[in-house]
Design a protein around this motif. Structure first.
Motif, short mmCIF file in Angstrom:
data_model
loop_
_atom_site.label_atom_id
_atom_site.label_comp_id
_atom_site.label_asym_id
_atom_site.label_seq_id
_atom_site.Cartn_x
_atom_site.Cartn_y
_atom_site.Cartn_z
N LYS A 46 0.83 -1.20 0.00
CA LYS A 46 0.00 0.00 0.00
C LYS A 46 0.87 1.25 0.00
N PRO A 47 0.60 2.16 -0.92
CA PRO A 47 1.37 3.40 -0.94
C PRO A 47 0.87 4.39 0.10
N LEU A 48 1.78 5.16 0.65
CA LEU A 48 1.43 6.37 1.38
C LEU A 48 1.55 7.56 0.44
N ILE A 49 2.61 7.51 -0.38
CA ILE A 49 2.81 8.51 -1.44
C ILE A 49 3.14 7.72 -2.70
N GLU A 50 2.26 7.76 -3.68
CA GLU A 50 2.38 6.93 -4.88
C GLU A 50 3.77 7.04 -5.51
N GLN A 51 4.38 5.88 -5.75
CA GLN A 51 5.66 5.73 -6.44
C GLN A 51 6.85 6.31 -5.66
N LEU A 71 5.85 18.86 4.43
CA LEU A 71 4.79 19.86 4.34
C LEU A 71 3.73 19.47 3.31
N GLN A 72 4.18 19.01 2.16
CA GLN A 72 3.23 18.67 1.10
C GLN A 72 2.45 17.41 1.45
N ALA A 73 3.14 16.38 1.97
CA ALA A 73 2.45 15.13 2.32
C ALA A 73 1.46 15.35 3.46
N SER A 74 1.84 16.17 4.44
CA SER A 74 0.93 16.42 5.57
C SER A 74 -0.29 17.22 5.15
N ALA A 75 -0.16 17.97 4.07
CA ALA A 75 -1.30 18.74 3.54
C ALA A 75 -2.10 17.94 2.52
N GLY A 76 -1.59 16.77 2.13
CA GLY A 76 -2.30 15.93 1.16
C GLY A 76 -2.20 16.41 -0.26
N ILE A 77 -1.17 17.19 -0.58
CA ILE A 77 -0.99 17.69 -1.95
C ILE A 77 0.21 16.99 -2.58
N PRO A 78 0.32 16.95 -3.92
CA PRO A 78 1.40 16.20 -4.56
C PRO A 78 2.79 16.62 -4.09
N VAL A 79 3.56 15.64 -3.68
CA VAL A 79 4.93 15.89 -3.22
C VAL A 79 5.79 16.19 -4.44
N PHE A 80 6.52 17.30 -4.38
CA PHE A 80 7.33 17.80 -5.50
C PHE A 80 6.46 18.02 -6.74
N GLY A 81 5.17 18.25 -6.52
CA GLY A 81 4.25 18.49 -7.63
C GLY A 81 3.94 17.26 -8.44
N ASP A 109 2.42 8.61 10.43
CA ASP A 109 2.60 7.81 9.20
C ASP A 109 4.07 7.72 8.82
N ILE A 110 4.79 8.84 8.99
CA ILE A 110 6.21 8.90 8.65
C ILE A 110 6.94 9.60 9.79
N ILE A 111 8.05 9.01 10.24
CA ILE A 111 8.92 9.67 11.21
C ILE A 111 10.23 9.98 10.50
N PHE A 157 4.36 13.29 -6.87
CA PHE A 157 4.03 12.08 -6.12
C PHE A 157 2.80 12.34 -5.25
N MET A 158 1.72 11.57 -5.46
CA MET A 158 0.44 11.88 -4.81
C MET A 158 0.26 11.11 -3.51
N PRO A 159 0.10 11.81 -2.37
CA PRO A 159 -0.24 11.11 -1.12
C PRO A 159 -1.65 10.53 -1.20
N VAL A 160 -1.87 9.41 -0.53
CA VAL A 160 -3.20 8.80 -0.55
C VAL A 160 -4.19 9.59 0.30
N ARG A 161 -3.66 10.41 1.21
CA ARG A 161 -4.46 11.26 2.11
C ARG A 161 -3.48 12.19 2.80
#
Length: 326
Positions: free
Chosen positions: A24-29, A56-66, A138-140, A68-72
Protein backbone atom coordinates in the motif's frame (compact mmCIF):
# COMPACT_ATOMS: atom_id res chain seq x y z
CA UNK A 1 2.68 -4.82 23.02
CA UNK A 2 1.50 -8.44 22.72
CA UNK A 3 3.29 -10.38 19.99
CA UNK A 4 1.52 -12.64 17.53
CA UNK A 5 2.33 -16.38 17.65
CA UNK A 6 4.53 -17.88 14.90
CA UNK A 7 2.88 -18.82 11.62
CA UNK A 8 2.78 -22.60 11.24
CA UNK A 9 0.44 -25.37 10.15
CA UNK A 10 -2.96 -24.11 9.01
CA UNK A 11 -2.17 -20.44 9.74
CA UNK A 12 0.93 -20.63 7.51
CA UNK A 13 -0.89 -22.59 4.80
CA UNK A 14 -3.69 -20.04 4.78
CA UNK A 15 -1.16 -17.27 4.14
CA UNK A 16 0.54 -19.23 1.36
CA UNK A 17 -2.78 -20.07 -0.32
CA UNK A 18 -4.10 -16.50 -0.11
CA UNK A 19 -3.26 -13.87 -2.75
CA UNK A 20 -0.61 -11.44 -1.56
CA UNK A 21 -2.10 -7.94 -1.45
CA UNK A 22 -0.07 -5.25 -3.21
CA UNK A 23 2.04 -3.01 -1.01
CA UNK A 24 0.00 0.00 0.00
CA UNK A 25 1.37 3.40 -0.94
CA UNK A 26 1.43 6.37 1.38
CA UNK A 27 2.81 8.51 -1.44
CA UNK A 28 2.38 6.93 -4.88
CA UNK A 29 5.66 5.73 -6.44
CA UNK A 30 7.69 7.25 -3.61
CA UNK A 31 6.82 5.95 -0.12
CA UNK A 32 4.98 2.74 0.73
CA UNK A 33 3.79 1.37 4.07
CA UNK A 34 6.49 -0.08 6.36
CA UNK A 35 9.37 1.16 4.22
CA UNK A 36 12.67 2.33 5.68
CA UNK A 37 13.86 5.22 3.49
CA UNK A 38 17.34 6.73 3.52
CA UNK A 39 18.42 9.86 1.66
CA UNK A 40 22.16 10.47 1.87
CA UNK A 41 24.27 13.24 0.38
CA UNK A 42 27.27 15.50 0.84
CA UNK A 43 26.77 18.40 3.27
CA UNK A 44 24.85 21.31 1.73
CA UNK A 45 23.24 19.39 -1.14
CA UNK A 46 19.75 19.82 0.31
CA UNK A 47 18.67 16.76 2.31
CA UNK A 48 16.89 18.76 4.99
CA UNK A 49 15.18 21.13 2.56
CA UNK A 50 13.93 18.17 0.52
CA UNK A 51 12.63 16.22 3.54
CA UNK A 52 10.99 19.40 4.84
CA UNK A 53 9.28 20.07 1.51
CA UNK A 54 8.09 16.45 1.38
CA UNK A 55 6.77 16.66 4.95
CA UNK A 56 4.79 19.86 4.34
CA UNK A 57 3.23 18.67 1.10
CA UNK A 58 2.45 15.13 2.32
CA UNK A 59 0.93 16.42 5.57
CA UNK A 60 -1.30 18.74 3.54
CA UNK A 61 -2.30 15.93 1.16
CA UNK A 62 -0.99 17.69 -1.95
CA UNK A 63 1.40 16.20 -4.56
CA UNK A 64 4.93 15.89 -3.22
CA UNK A 65 7.33 17.80 -5.50
CA UNK A 66 4.25 18.49 -7.63
CA UNK A 67 4.17 14.86 -8.76
CA UNK A 68 4.03 12.08 -6.12
CA UNK A 69 0.44 11.88 -4.81
CA UNK A 70 -0.24 11.11 -1.12
CA UNK A 71 -3.20 8.80 -0.55
CA UNK A 72 -4.46 11.26 2.11
CA UNK A 73 -3.03 14.00 4.33
CA UNK A 74 -0.32 12.22 6.33
CA UNK A 75 0.86 12.73 9.89
CA UNK A 76 4.59 13.51 9.88
CA UNK A 77 6.81 13.54 12.97
CA UNK A 78 10.06 15.41 12.30
CA UNK A 79 12.76 14.52 14.84
CA UNK A 80 15.43 17.23 14.87
CA UNK A 81 18.53 15.42 16.14
CA UNK A 82 21.31 17.98 15.61
CA UNK A 83 20.01 21.56 15.53
CA UNK A 84 16.91 23.31 16.83
CA UNK A 85 13.79 24.71 15.19
CA UNK A 86 15.42 28.00 14.02
CA UNK A 87 16.68 26.73 10.65
CA UNK A 88 13.51 24.80 9.70
CA UNK A 89 11.44 27.78 10.86
CA UNK A 90 13.24 30.12 8.46
CA UNK A 91 12.44 27.73 5.63
CA UNK A 92 8.86 27.18 6.79
CA UNK A 93 8.18 30.91 6.61
CA UNK A 94 9.35 30.96 2.99
CA UNK A 95 7.49 27.77 2.08
CA UNK A 96 4.27 29.03 3.64
CA UNK A 97 4.08 31.59 0.83
CA UNK A 98 3.69 28.76 -1.68
CA UNK A 99 1.39 26.33 0.14
CA UNK A 100 -1.13 26.19 2.97
CA UNK A 101 0.52 24.31 5.83
CA UNK A 102 -1.56 21.76 7.72
CA UNK A 103 -0.18 22.62 11.16
CA UNK A 104 -2.14 19.84 12.88
CA UNK A 105 -0.49 17.08 10.83
CA UNK A 106 3.18 17.95 11.30
CA UNK A 107 5.27 17.82 14.46
CA UNK A 108 8.77 19.31 14.86
CA UNK A 109 10.58 17.99 17.93
CA UNK A 110 13.66 19.65 19.42
CA UNK A 111 13.51 17.24 22.34
CA UNK A 112 15.27 14.62 20.22
CA UNK A 113 18.50 16.64 19.93
CA UNK A 114 21.48 14.74 21.31
CA UNK A 115 19.61 11.48 21.84
CA UNK A 116 21.68 8.28 21.80
CA UNK A 117 19.45 5.51 20.45
CA UNK A 118 22.05 2.86 21.26
CA UNK A 119 21.02 3.38 24.88
CA UNK A 120 17.79 1.39 25.41
CA UNK A 121 16.54 3.77 28.10
CA UNK A 122 16.88 6.74 25.72
CA UNK A 123 15.22 4.75 22.94
CA UNK A 124 12.24 3.98 25.20
CA UNK A 125 12.01 7.64 26.18
CA UNK A 126 12.00 8.63 22.49
CA UNK A 127 9.15 6.21 21.72
CA UNK A 128 7.17 7.46 24.72
CA UNK A 129 7.76 11.04 23.62
CA UNK A 130 6.55 10.46 20.08
CA UNK A 131 3.53 8.52 21.34
CA UNK A 132 2.63 11.35 23.73
CA UNK A 133 2.45 14.00 21.03
CA UNK A 134 1.58 11.96 17.93
CA UNK A 135 0.23 8.49 18.69
CA UNK A 136 -0.08 7.36 15.06
CA UNK A 137 2.54 8.97 12.81
CA UNK A 138 2.60 7.81 9.20
CA UNK A 139 6.21 8.90 8.65
CA UNK A 140 8.92 9.67 11.21
CA UNK A 141 11.84 11.70 9.84
CA UNK A 142 15.17 11.51 11.68
CA UNK A 143 17.42 14.36 10.54
CA UNK A 144 20.32 13.53 10.60
CA UNK A 145 21.01 10.05 11.97
CA UNK A 146 24.77 10.26 12.60
CA UNK A 147 24.16 12.45 15.66
CA UNK A 148 21.91 9.77 17.16
CA UNK A 149 24.74 7.23 17.45
CA UNK A 150 27.72 7.97 19.63
CA UNK A 151 30.66 6.39 17.88
CA UNK A 152 29.27 6.41 14.34
CA UNK A 153 27.62 3.87 12.09
CA UNK A 154 30.64 2.24 10.48
CA UNK A 155 31.07 -0.23 13.33
CA UNK A 156 28.98 -3.37 12.56
CA UNK A 157 27.85 -3.68 16.18
CA UNK A 158 26.60 -0.08 16.37
CA UNK A 159 24.97 -0.39 12.94
CA UNK A 160 23.15 -3.55 14.07
CA UNK A 161 21.93 -1.83 17.23
CA UNK A 162 20.71 1.13 15.18
CA UNK A 163 18.85 -1.20 12.78
CA UNK A 164 17.22 -2.89 15.78
CA UNK A 165 16.17 0.52 17.10
CA UNK A 166 14.65 1.38 13.71
CA UNK A 167 12.79 -1.94 13.56
CA UNK A 168 11.35 -1.46 17.06
CA UNK A 169 10.17 2.07 16.26
CA UNK A 170 8.55 0.88 13.06
CA UNK A 171 6.92 -2.11 14.73
CA UNK A 172 5.55 0.08 17.51
CA UNK A 173 4.04 2.80 15.32
CA UNK A 174 3.50 0.81 12.09
CA UNK A 175 5.11 3.76 10.35
CA UNK A 176 7.67 4.59 7.68
CA UNK A 177 11.12 5.58 8.95
CA UNK A 178 12.89 8.28 6.90
CA UNK A 179 16.59 8.77 7.64
CA UNK A 180 18.74 11.67 6.44
CA UNK A 181 22.41 10.69 6.32
CA UNK A 182 25.80 11.79 5.01
CA UNK A 183 28.16 10.32 2.44
CA UNK A 184 31.73 9.20 3.06
CA UNK A 185 34.35 11.94 3.24
CA UNK A 186 35.95 11.08 -0.11
CA UNK A 187 33.20 10.61 -2.68
CA UNK A 188 35.60 10.06 -5.60
CA UNK A 189 38.30 7.52 -6.39
CA UNK A 190 41.58 8.47 -8.09
CA UNK A 191 41.84 6.14 -11.09
CA UNK A 192 44.43 6.38 -13.86
CA UNK A 193 45.28 9.99 -13.12
CA UNK A 194 41.75 11.35 -12.66
CA UNK A 195 38.99 11.44 -10.08
CA UNK A 196 35.95 9.28 -10.76
CA UNK A 197 32.83 9.60 -8.58
CA UNK A 198 32.16 6.53 -6.46
CA UNK A 199 29.15 4.55 -7.61
CA UNK A 200 27.79 4.50 -4.08
CA UNK A 201 29.49 6.73 -1.46
CA UNK A 202 27.28 5.41 1.35
CA UNK A 203 28.76 5.99 4.82
CA UNK A 204 28.34 3.19 7.32
CA UNK A 205 28.32 -0.56 7.79
CA UNK A 206 26.75 -2.82 5.17
CA UNK A 207 24.58 -4.17 8.00
CA UNK A 208 22.84 -0.79 8.19
CA UNK A 209 22.44 -0.77 4.42
CA UNK A 210 20.85 -4.22 4.59
CA UNK A 211 18.14 -2.84 6.89
CA UNK A 212 17.11 -0.02 4.51
CA UNK A 213 14.43 -0.89 1.94
CA UNK A 214 14.59 2.28 -0.18
CA UNK A 215 17.85 4.19 -0.56
CA UNK A 216 18.52 7.35 -2.57
CA UNK A 217 21.88 9.03 -3.16
CA UNK A 218 21.23 12.76 -3.54
CA UNK A 219 23.57 14.84 -5.68
CA UNK A 220 23.38 18.09 -7.63
CA UNK A 221 23.53 18.33 -11.41
CA UNK A 222 23.37 21.81 -12.95
CA UNK A 223 22.20 23.14 -9.56
CA UNK A 224 19.29 20.69 -9.54
CA UNK A 225 18.95 18.09 -6.76
CA UNK A 226 19.10 14.64 -8.31
CA UNK A 227 17.86 11.39 -6.75
CA UNK A 228 19.62 8.16 -7.77
CA UNK A 229 18.05 5.01 -6.34
CA UNK A 230 20.73 2.72 -4.88
CA UNK A 231 18.40 0.19 -3.29
CA UNK A 232 14.77 -0.72 -3.93
CA UNK A 233 13.90 -3.91 -2.06
CA UNK A 234 10.35 -4.07 -3.40
CA UNK A 235 10.80 -2.75 -6.95
CA UNK A 236 8.44 0.21 -6.40
CA UNK A 237 10.59 3.33 -6.76
CA UNK A 238 11.71 5.53 -9.64
CA UNK A 239 15.32 4.82 -10.52
CA UNK A 240 16.28 8.47 -10.85
CA UNK A 241 14.72 11.90 -11.06
CA UNK A 242 15.71 15.53 -10.65
CA UNK A 243 14.01 18.46 -8.95
CA UNK A 244 13.82 22.15 -9.71
CA UNK A 245 14.49 24.40 -6.72
CA UNK A 246 12.71 27.73 -6.33
CA UNK A 247 15.04 29.97 -4.32
CA UNK A 248 12.22 32.43 -3.52
CA UNK A 249 10.06 29.97 -1.58
CA UNK A 250 12.38 26.95 -1.12
CA UNK A 251 9.89 24.63 -2.83
CA UNK A 252 10.95 21.81 -5.11
CA UNK A 253 9.17 20.35 -8.13
CA UNK A 254 9.72 17.56 -10.63
CA UNK A 255 9.10 17.70 -14.38
CA UNK A 256 7.71 14.42 -15.68
CA UNK A 257 9.30 15.03 -19.08
CA UNK A 258 12.76 15.17 -17.50
CA UNK A 259 15.20 13.13 -19.60
CA UNK A 260 16.81 11.57 -16.53
CA UNK A 261 13.70 9.51 -15.75
CA UNK A 262 14.19 6.05 -17.29
CA UNK A 263 11.89 4.71 -20.01
CA UNK A 264 10.64 2.01 -17.63
CA UNK A 265 9.69 4.62 -15.05
CA UNK A 266 7.97 6.76 -17.70
CA UNK A 267 6.02 3.67 -18.78
CA UNK A 268 4.83 3.11 -15.20
CA UNK A 269 3.86 6.78 -14.90
CA UNK A 270 1.91 6.64 -18.18
CA UNK A 271 0.10 3.41 -17.27
CA UNK A 272 -0.78 4.67 -13.79
CA UNK A 273 -2.23 7.87 -15.24
CA UNK A 274 -4.28 5.90 -17.78
CA UNK A 275 -5.59 3.64 -15.02
CA UNK A 276 -6.63 6.58 -12.85
CA UNK A 277 -8.49 8.23 -15.73
CA UNK A 278 -9.82 4.92 -17.16
CA UNK A 279 -8.31 5.91 -20.48
CA UNK A 280 -7.46 3.66 -23.42
CA UNK A 281 -4.34 4.37 -25.45
CA UNK A 282 -2.64 3.50 -28.72
CA UNK A 283 0.84 2.13 -29.21
CA UNK A 284 1.89 5.47 -30.72
CA UNK A 285 0.75 7.35 -27.60
CA UNK A 286 2.63 4.93 -25.37
CA UNK A 287 5.75 5.15 -27.53
CA UNK A 288 5.72 8.96 -27.41
CA UNK A 289 5.23 9.01 -23.63
CA UNK A 290 8.35 6.97 -22.79
CA UNK A 291 10.88 8.71 -25.01
CA UNK A 292 13.82 8.43 -25.30
CA UNK A 293 13.23 4.74 -26.03
CA UNK A 294 13.78 2.43 -28.97
CA UNK A 295 10.87 0.98 -30.93
CA UNK A 296 11.97 -2.55 -30.04
CA UNK A 297 12.15 -1.76 -26.31
CA UNK A 298 8.66 -0.21 -26.45
CA UNK A 299 7.30 -3.32 -28.19
CA UNK A 300 8.94 -5.44 -25.49
CA UNK A 301 7.30 -3.44 -22.68
CA UNK A 302 3.87 -3.73 -24.36
CA UNK A 303 4.37 -7.49 -24.78
CA UNK A 304 5.44 -8.02 -21.18
CA UNK A 305 2.59 -5.97 -19.74
CA UNK A 306 0.08 -7.98 -21.80
CA UNK A 307 1.63 -11.27 -20.60
CA UNK A 308 1.50 -10.06 -16.99
CA UNK A 309 -2.15 -9.12 -17.35
CA UNK A 310 -1.52 -5.41 -16.77
CA UNK A 311 -3.06 -4.29 -20.07
CA UNK A 312 -5.18 -5.92 -22.80
CA UNK A 313 -6.00 -5.14 -26.42
CA UNK A 314 -9.55 -3.79 -26.78
CA UNK A 315 -9.43 -3.07 -30.53
CA UNK A 316 -11.19 -5.06 -33.20
CA UNK A 317 -9.29 -7.40 -35.49
CA UNK A 318 -8.68 -4.97 -38.35
CA UNK A 319 -8.50 -1.65 -36.52
CA UNK A 320 -5.49 0.13 -34.99
CA UNK A 321 -4.35 -1.48 -31.72
CA UNK A 322 -6.01 0.10 -28.69
CA UNK A 323 -4.96 -0.86 -25.17
CA UNK A 324 -6.61 -0.56 -21.78
CA UNK A 325 -5.43 -1.16 -18.20
CA UNK A 326 -6.89 -4.24 -16.52
Amino acid sequence: MEKLPPYTGQSLQALVDSPIPPRKPLIEQFIYEKMVIMVYADPGVGKSVISLCMALQASAGIPVFGFFMPVRPLKIYYALTERGIEEPLERLQLMSKALKINYDNIFFDEGTIGINVLDLSEERELIRRIETYCSKPDIIIFDPIYSMVRGGLSDPKDATLFAQFSARVQNHFKCVNWFNHHTVKNTSDFVEGRYIPKYDPFMGSQLLKAHITGMYHLTQLDNRPRFSCKKDSHGLLLKQFSLDFDIENYMLSMKVSSSDITSKDKANIFLNNCKKSNKSFTFEEFYAAIQPSSLRYTQKIIGVTIEEGVIFNVSSKFSKALYKIV
